[in-house]
Motif scaffolding. Structure first.
Motif, mmCIF file in Angstrom:
data_model
loop_
_atom_site.group_PDB
_atom_site.id
_atom_site.type_symbol
_atom_site.label_atom_id
_atom_site.label_comp_id
_atom_site.label_asym_id
_atom_site.label_seq_id
_atom_site.Cartn_x
_atom_site.Cartn_y
_atom_site.Cartn_z
ATOM 1 N N ASP A 166 0.753 -1.135 0.053
ATOM 2 C CA ASP A 166 0.030 0.169 -0.250
ATOM 3 C C ASP A 166 0.806 1.260 0.029
ATOM 4 N N GLU A 167 2.054 1.256 0.764
ATOM 5 C CA GLU A 167 2.762 2.356 0.930
ATOM 6 C C GLU A 167 3.487 2.553 -0.366
ATOM 7 N N LEU B 248 0.663 4.314 -2.857
ATOM 8 C CA LEU B 248 0.412 5.776 -2.308
ATOM 9 C C LEU B 248 1.822 6.496 -2.760
ATOM 10 N N SER C 38 1.332 9.746 -5.201
ATOM 11 C CA SER C 38 1.903 10.980 -4.919
ATOM 12 C C SER C 38 2.854 11.420 -6.013
ATOM 13 N N HIS D 274 -7.136 -3.493 -0.926
ATOM 14 C CA HIS D 274 -6.347 -2.226 -0.664
ATOM 15 C C HIS D 274 -7.208 -1.015 -0.805
ATOM 16 N N ALA E 99 -7.402 1.679 2.131
ATOM 17 C CA ALA E 99 -6.324 2.464 2.380
ATOM 18 C C ALA E 99 -5.829 3.368 1.414
ATOM 19 N N ILE E 100 -6.243 3.075 0.215
ATOM 20 C CA ILE E 100 -6.138 3.933 -0.969
ATOM 21 C C ILE E 100 -6.925 5.101 -0.834
ATOM 22 N N ARG F 77 -8.163 6.521 2.023
ATOM 23 C CA ARG F 77 -7.618 7.119 3.291
ATOM 24 C C ARG F 77 -6.352 7.946 2.759
ATOM 25 N N GLY F 78 -5.435 7.123 1.937
ATOM 26 C CA GLY F 78 -4.120 7.845 1.810
ATOM 27 C C GLY F 78 -4.286 9.195 0.813
ATOM 28 N N ASP G 264 -6.163 12.060 2.940
ATOM 29 C CA ASP G 264 -5.452 12.507 4.068
ATOM 30 C C ASP G 264 -4.134 13.353 3.469
ATOM 31 N N ARG G 265 -3.494 12.576 2.387
ATOM 32 C CA ARG G 265 -2.162 13.281 1.849
ATOM 33 C C ARG G 265 -2.274 14.260 0.923
ATOM 34 N N HIS G 266 -3.640 14.182 0.140
ATOM 35 C CA HIS G 266 -3.594 15.140 -0.959
ATOM 36 C C HIS G 266 -5.070 15.577 -1.342
#
Length: 234
Positions: free
Chosen positions: A178-179, A182, A186, A207, A210-211, A213-214, A217-219
């Motif tokens: 997942d990392e 992401l 990014s 998956h 998590a995608i 959320r990522g 939260d990040r973008h």
């Protein structure tokens, strides 16, 4: 939000479009299952042809461990009465840029070795029983409520939240993978946010939470529209 839905008409997957203010780049998220009806994969393929970049799942390389894990679902179409097929979408033959940020078999094995020995032994012991159960009952399992996936934990997820074995399995199958995904998304946002392109994310339904959320939260990417595709009719 429901990602994989079960109902009396069958099992469906939600294709979700994500946008954020100030960015021309949009993501189209395809929650996949390793086996489904041929019609499902045909419908996904048709929609992928309309995208500009494909970000796809797939552990590269071969290993005994990978063969054993994938056998638990590859055996399902071997029962011809199931009407199921394995995902055989020719991603690299669609004439569209393909990015595969997934791990290699060596990296997957490294994560596998971080699990306690007793959990690894339990997995190896369980695989033959899972294979037999999937051969005879794979279609039924795919049409049961247990196949549902949501972006928030459900009652069953909460039930196993404190289960060490389940936590270890999820970390091994998700975690690093997942990392990696992401990080690739990014980078696309960093370098191509000004381009009016559709980026398809074609990853297993497990998956997808998590995608979501990522990206949120990040973008700041949020689901804006969705479409149901039938995975398998009841």
């Amino acid at each position: 939000m429901q990602i994989i839905e079960h109902s009396i008409i069958g099992t469906r997957a939600a294709v979700v479009r994500l946008r954020r203010p100030g960015s021309q780049l949009q993501f189209v998220l395809f929650p996949m299952l390793h086996v489904a009806s041929p019609q499902f994969y045909a419908a996904v393929t048709e929609r992928l042809r309309q995208c500009d970049v494909l970000v796809v799942e797939g552990v590269s390389g071969r290993s005994v461990l990978g063969w054993a894990v994938t056998l638990t679902y590859r055996v399902m179409p071997a029962n011809k009465r199931s009407g199921l097929v394995v995902d055989s979408i020719p991603y690299r033959s669609l004439g569209i840029e393909v990015i595969n940020p997934d791990v290699t078999t060596a990296e997957f094995a490294q994560d596998w070795r971080t699990m306690p020995l007793r959990h690894r032994l339990l997995m190896w012991c369980a695989i033959p029983f899972v294979v037999v159960a999937q051969f005879f009952g794979g279609r039924k399992a795919l049409l049961s409520p247990k196949v549902e996936v949501n972006d928030l934990p459900g009652p069953q997820d909460e039930e196993y939240a404190d289960d060490e074995f389940t936590e270890q399995i999820e970390r091994t199958l998700g975690g690093t993978r997942d990392e990696r995904l992401l990080a690739a998304l990014s980078e696309l946002i960093r370098t191509r946010a000004a381009e009016p392109i559709d980026v398809a994310i074609v990853y297993g339904a497990g998956h997808v939470p998590a995608i979501l959320r990522g990206l949120s939260d990040r973008h700041g990417y949020r689901p804006r529209t969705g479409e149901w595709l039938t995975v398998l009719e009841a």
